[in-house]
Scaffold this active site. Structure first.
Site, PDB file in Angstrom:
ATOM      1  N   CYS B  52      18.883  46.058  33.119  1.00 16.82           N
ATOM      2  CA  CYS B  52      19.407  44.985  33.976  1.00 16.82           C
ATOM      3  C   CYS B  52      18.276  44.150  34.564  1.00 16.82           C
ATOM      4  CB  CYS B  52      20.233  45.605  35.102  1.00 16.82           C
ATOM      5  SG  CYS B  52      20.634  44.434  36.406  1.00 16.82           S
ATOM      6  N   CYS B  55      18.011  44.671  38.605  1.00 11.57           N
ATOM      7  CA  CYS B  55      17.689  45.926  39.293  1.00 11.57           C
ATOM      8  C   CYS B  55      16.233  45.907  39.792  1.00 11.57           C
ATOM      9  CB  CYS B  55      17.915  47.112  38.345  1.00 11.57           C
ATOM     10  SG  CYS B  55      19.641  47.666  38.262  1.00 11.57           S
ATOM     11  N   ASP B  78      16.078  31.403  36.786  1.00  9.13           N
ATOM     12  CA  ASP B  78      15.219  31.118  35.635  1.00  9.13           C
ATOM     13  C   ASP B  78      15.798  30.008  34.761  1.00  9.13           C
ATOM     14  OD1 ASP B  78      13.473  33.140  36.470  1.00  9.13           O
ATOM     15  OD2 ASP B  78      14.651  34.678  35.443  1.00  9.13           O
ATOM     16  N   HIS B 121      23.010  48.876  41.238  1.00  9.53           N
ATOM     17  CA  HIS B 121      23.600  48.146  40.126  1.00  9.53           C
ATOM     18  C   HIS B 121      25.130  48.136  40.183  1.00  9.53           C
ATOM     19  CE1 HIS B 121      23.479  46.487  36.049  1.00  9.53           C
ATOM     20  NE2 HIS B 121      24.397  47.363  35.672  1.00  9.53           N
ATOM     21  N   ASN B 186      30.169  34.329  41.360  1.00 11.25           N
ATOM     22  CA  ASN B 186      31.111  34.500  40.256  1.00 11.25           C
ATOM     23  C   ASN B 186      31.189  35.984  39.982  1.00 11.25           C
ATOM     24  OD1 ASN B 186      31.602  31.760  39.698  1.00 11.25           O
ATOM     25  ND2 ASN B 186      29.720  31.603  38.503  1.00 11.25           N
ATOM     26  N   SER B 194      27.598  36.910  33.858  1.00 14.38           N
ATOM     27  CA  SER B 194      27.044  37.560  32.675  1.00 14.38           C
ATOM     28  C   SER B 194      26.246  38.816  33.011  1.00 14.38           C
ATOM     29  CB  SER B 194      26.194  36.562  31.891  1.00 14.38           C
ATOM     30  OG  SER B 194      25.227  35.980  32.723  1.00 14.38           O
ATOM     31  N   HIS B 197      25.493  43.462  37.759  1.00 20.30           N
ATOM     32  CA  HIS B 197      24.794  43.798  39.010  1.00 20.30           C
ATOM     33  C   HIS B 197      25.247  42.786  40.068  1.00 20.30           C
ATOM     34  CE1 HIS B 197      21.027  45.574  40.965  1.00 20.30           C
ATOM     35  NE2 HIS B 197      21.639  44.858  41.893  1.00 20.30           N
ATOM     36  N   HIS B 199      25.748  40.056  42.464  1.00 19.00           N
ATOM     37  CA  HIS B 199      24.826  38.995  42.892  1.00 19.00           C
ATOM     38  C   HIS B 199      25.587  37.702  43.130  1.00 19.00           C
ATOM     39  CE1 HIS B 199      25.320  38.065  38.616  1.00 19.00           C
ATOM     40  NE2 HIS B 199      24.844  36.865  38.855  1.00 19.00           N
ATOM     41  N   GLN B 201      24.894  33.221  43.899  1.00 20.84           N
ATOM     42  CA  GLN B 201      23.996  32.123  43.583  1.00 20.84           C
ATOM     43  C   GLN B 201      23.979  31.133  44.737  1.00 20.84           C
ATOM     44  OE1 GLN B 201      23.847  30.480  39.621  1.00 20.84           O
ATOM     45  NE2 GLN B 201      25.489  31.810  38.943  1.00 20.84           N
ATOM     46  N   GLU B 215      36.481  17.579  51.279  1.00 15.38           N
ATOM     47  CA  GLU B 215      36.880  18.313  52.488  1.00 15.38           C
ATOM     48  C   GLU B 215      36.356  17.628  53.753  1.00 15.38           C
ATOM     49  OE1 GLU B 215      35.932  22.454  52.354  1.00 15.38           O
ATOM     50  OE2 GLU B 215      37.327  22.886  50.723  1.00 15.38           O
ATOM     51  N   PHE B 348      46.705  30.812  34.027  1.00 13.22           N
ATOM     52  CA  PHE B 348      45.879  29.784  33.402  1.00 13.22           C
ATOM     53  C   PHE B 348      46.120  28.450  34.097  1.00 13.22           C
ATOM     54  CE2 PHE B 348      46.215  33.038  30.237  1.00 13.22           C
ATOM     55  CZ  PHE B 348      44.981  33.048  29.624  1.00 13.22           C
ATOM     56  N   VAL B 350      45.702  25.250  32.964  1.00 10.36           N
ATOM     57  CA  VAL B 350      45.355  24.587  31.706  1.00 10.36           C
ATOM     58  C   VAL B 350      46.087  23.248  31.556  1.00 10.36           C
ATOM     59  CG1 VAL B 350      44.458  26.579  30.455  1.00 10.36           C
ATOM     60  CG2 VAL B 350      46.939  26.236  30.599  1.00 10.36           C
ATOM     61  N   TYR B 352      49.167  21.451  31.818  1.00  7.62           N
ATOM     62  CA  TYR B 352      49.782  20.688  32.896  1.00  7.62           C
ATOM     63  C   TYR B 352      48.832  20.591  34.088  1.00  7.62           C
ATOM     64  CZ  TYR B 352      53.146  18.677  36.065  1.00  7.62           C
ATOM     65  OH  TYR B 352      53.770  17.818  36.942  1.00  7.62           O
TER      66      TYR B 352
END
Ligand SMILES: O=P(O)(O)O[C@H]1O[C@H](CO)[C@@H](O)[C@H](O)[C@H]1O
Ligand SMILES: O=P(O)(O)O[C@H]1O[C@H](CO)[C@@H](O)[C@H](O)[C@H]1O
Lengths: 383, 383
Positions: B52, B55, B78, B121, B186, B194, B197, B199, B201, B215, B348, B350, B352
């Site tokens: 990972c 870690c 990165d 982790h 996320n 992806s 672990h 985390h 952002q 807003e 979903f 999508v 409509y």
């Protein structure tokens, strides 16, 4: 006004049709991907599937039987999001100022249809010839006409149409006037589609939904500020000259990756002449539209040699609208496809995108170049 | 103002924070689902994974080595979507009126960080004790402070903070002033994450992104029209009395399913008192916020006994802003989770929804009731 520097730097582009921005980070396409992989779609469907509730002659979920239709077939969605009739709703206006101000709801009625694109279980738009797509466009046009408010300024155009009637006696004019008709297709399981038999949907509502409302505002504004000229006519004209975002065009339509595209291979098909709605097209223009639809969907499938998932939909004049709204409306189709790098790696519009702003990696110009380059025969036919 | 009729009829609700509508179709939850199924998340991760890149002590993608951190650890992404420095961009203003009017771009610079939530982790927010979440809130606060414009009216509050400094010498004040800091997470592969672990952002940009901009407009408008009172303070107050959409609350925060929620189990955590940004909280309030975060994420996991995927993010005052913008801002957290009926069946947004208007099936009141009911210990601990 080709600006190669935009292939190298992070920037935002303004979506003039929505009045909103998208963040473009071209260099980011280089990051390695270790996340979720989509399963590539199976391309080996039979022409007829006895289990499919959309194939001719089969039974649907609630027991109704489909006729042995030969081109398109339309029925009211068995699980409609909106219904023609429901209990009336009058918000309870208590003497409670705060609740009345903060909790605002309104009833919505309407009608939801499903439309199969052809009797064949395995024929997607990309597999069809333009001539086979014309009946779909005609069915859309017939349904749109059937729901037009009798007083609409579009009725004249609708009455002058020279297309065969729907030929389905079970479909009749709705009881109530509706405000908007959203015609769309969800293709692929990634896009929430639960039956591979190629089909679209049509949701018709008493309310003008958010997206067409936002676009209509922008269209009206542009027309007002630019001596009555039309944003999308000007835009198609410009793009057809600039060429770098064009994927396909014919006499009547421009199709390409919009300057402000959010999804990696997003496409917009725009009528070059000012057309307010489906009813404004003649035979030749419907054939041109069919051609544009095939040219786009075939390129999509060719790009990663897969059944390319997308949601697509038509935007046009509201059913029930003022003269100003109708004249400002301009027919176009959006394709929103999620794939980014291959048949299995998609773009996610998630955290930053949901909380802050849509973001894309490759530039619209790079996407258009790739799509331009994969015309020609459908890859499946060559296998 | 409980209105049981809204559990039976299709209706739209107005999102006052965005000024936009959502279509609610409660009866539609009954339709059978034959489409895509998510794979339920694996819950058996090791405490340390040598492969990972998040870690402690491990190497990252581009070769840098993580320190043996003990609480949170922050580094510059990165593969950042925006960068501190890039070539300058001056739109080419040719004598071409149409291109200048229709193709509008602007440069964006900024800084993207990744923040690990703990050295472990396998410890998600739902697994943590409130006391373990406080360091995350403190790190967010430190980063926010570090990026505040020195002239900001928020500096006074920032200077009065009594939290330990970040303790990472490699993180320094940015070269340029930035306009907004979006803190988000996320969670789960479904949400484009992806690396399992835990985390989050942090993307900081020279532009004010679309969502906080929308807003802020609404917040300013409400304040103007309601004698200086705050939309979200009034809203939390009302919801805390109404109770039917409340999932959890303590002295400082209300957490529940907003009246206008789009996602089935969407949650908003709102500060009950007017707080402009993270720097306005004291020790006790940070502890209350940590408690609210655990109470929500634990319930999420308990609901379908799975690692519940979501995107979440903080909205607060811009970094570089006018006094009016800062005073109108109000700290809150959005959770946007996609699951609908089980660990494997999602909603979903999508065709409509993308083309017309967001749509939901179960009502916010039904969702809140279910989430209220699954508090208590984390299901994994009971197994
Ligand atoms: O930066 P990550 O976690 O690799 O990427 C994830 O979050 C980003 C911000 O929401 C998205 O733009 C990406 O599509 C998503 O995969
Ligand atoms: O009606 P369908 O195809 O079953 O459902 C699909 O399309 C709808 C309209 O975009 C969405 O609301 C659903 O979430 C999606 O699964």
């Amino acid at each position: 006004m080709s600006e190669p520097i935009l292939n190298d730097i992070s920037h935002r582009r303004l979506n003039l049709l929505r009045g909103s921005w998208v963040l473009v980070s071209p260099h980011r396409n280089k990051r390695p991907w270790q996340g979720l992989q989509e399963s590539p779609s199976k391309t080996t469907l039979p022409e007829y599937d006895p289990e499919c509730y959309l194939c001719p002659g089969n039974k649907r979920n609630l027991g109704q039987q489909n006729p042995k239709f030969e081109r398109t077939f339309v029925f009211v969605n068995d699980f409609s999001a909106v219904k023609e009739d429901q209990e009336e709703y009058h918000p309870e206006r208590k003497n409670d100022g705060l609740a009345t101000r903060l909790l605002r709801a309104e009833a919505v009625t309407g009608k939801c249809y499903v439309i199969t694109f052809s009797p064949s279980h395995h024929l997607t738009l990309a597999d069809m010839k333009p001539a086979e797509i014309i009946p779909i466009i005609e069915t859309w046009t017939n349904l749109y006409t059937m729901h037009l408010n009798p007083g609409s300024p579009l009725m004249q155009a609708a009455n002058a149409l020279s297309i065969a009637p729907l030929g389905q006696d079970d479909l009749t004019k709705p009881n109530h006037p509706y405000r908007y008709m959203q015609i769309f297709e969800n293709k692929g399981t990634t896009m929430g589609c639960s039956n591979p038999h190629p089909h679209g949907q049509i949701w018709t509502t008493t309310s003008l939904p958010e997206e067409p409302k936002i676009e209509l505002e922008q269209l009206k504004k542009y027309r007002l500020e630019n001596n009555g000229s039309h944003l999308l006519v000007d835009y198609a004209d410009l793009e057809s000259k600039e060429k770098e975002r064009t994927v396909f065009e014919n006499e009547s339509f421009w199709a390409g990756v919009p300057y402000w595209a959010v999804w990696p291979f997003e496409i917009m098909i725009v009528s070059k002449q000012h057309k307010r709605a489906l009813v404004d097209f003649n035979d030749k223009e419907r054939a041109s539209l069919a051609e544009a639809i095939v040219e786009i969907t075939r390129r999509y499938d060719n790009l990663f040699e897969t059944q390319f998932p997308y949601s697509m939909g038509l935007h046009q004049a509201p059913l029930n609208a003022t003269q100003e709204e109708i004249e400002a409306s301009h027919f176009h189709i959006h394709f929103y496809p999620p794939l980014l790098r291959s048949a299995t790696v998609r773009k996610f519009q998630v955290g930053y995108e949901m909380l802050a702003e849509p973001q894309r990696d490759i530039t619209p110009e790079q996407a258009a170049e790739r799509l331009r380059g994969c015309g020609g025969e459908l890859y499946r036919k060559k296998l």
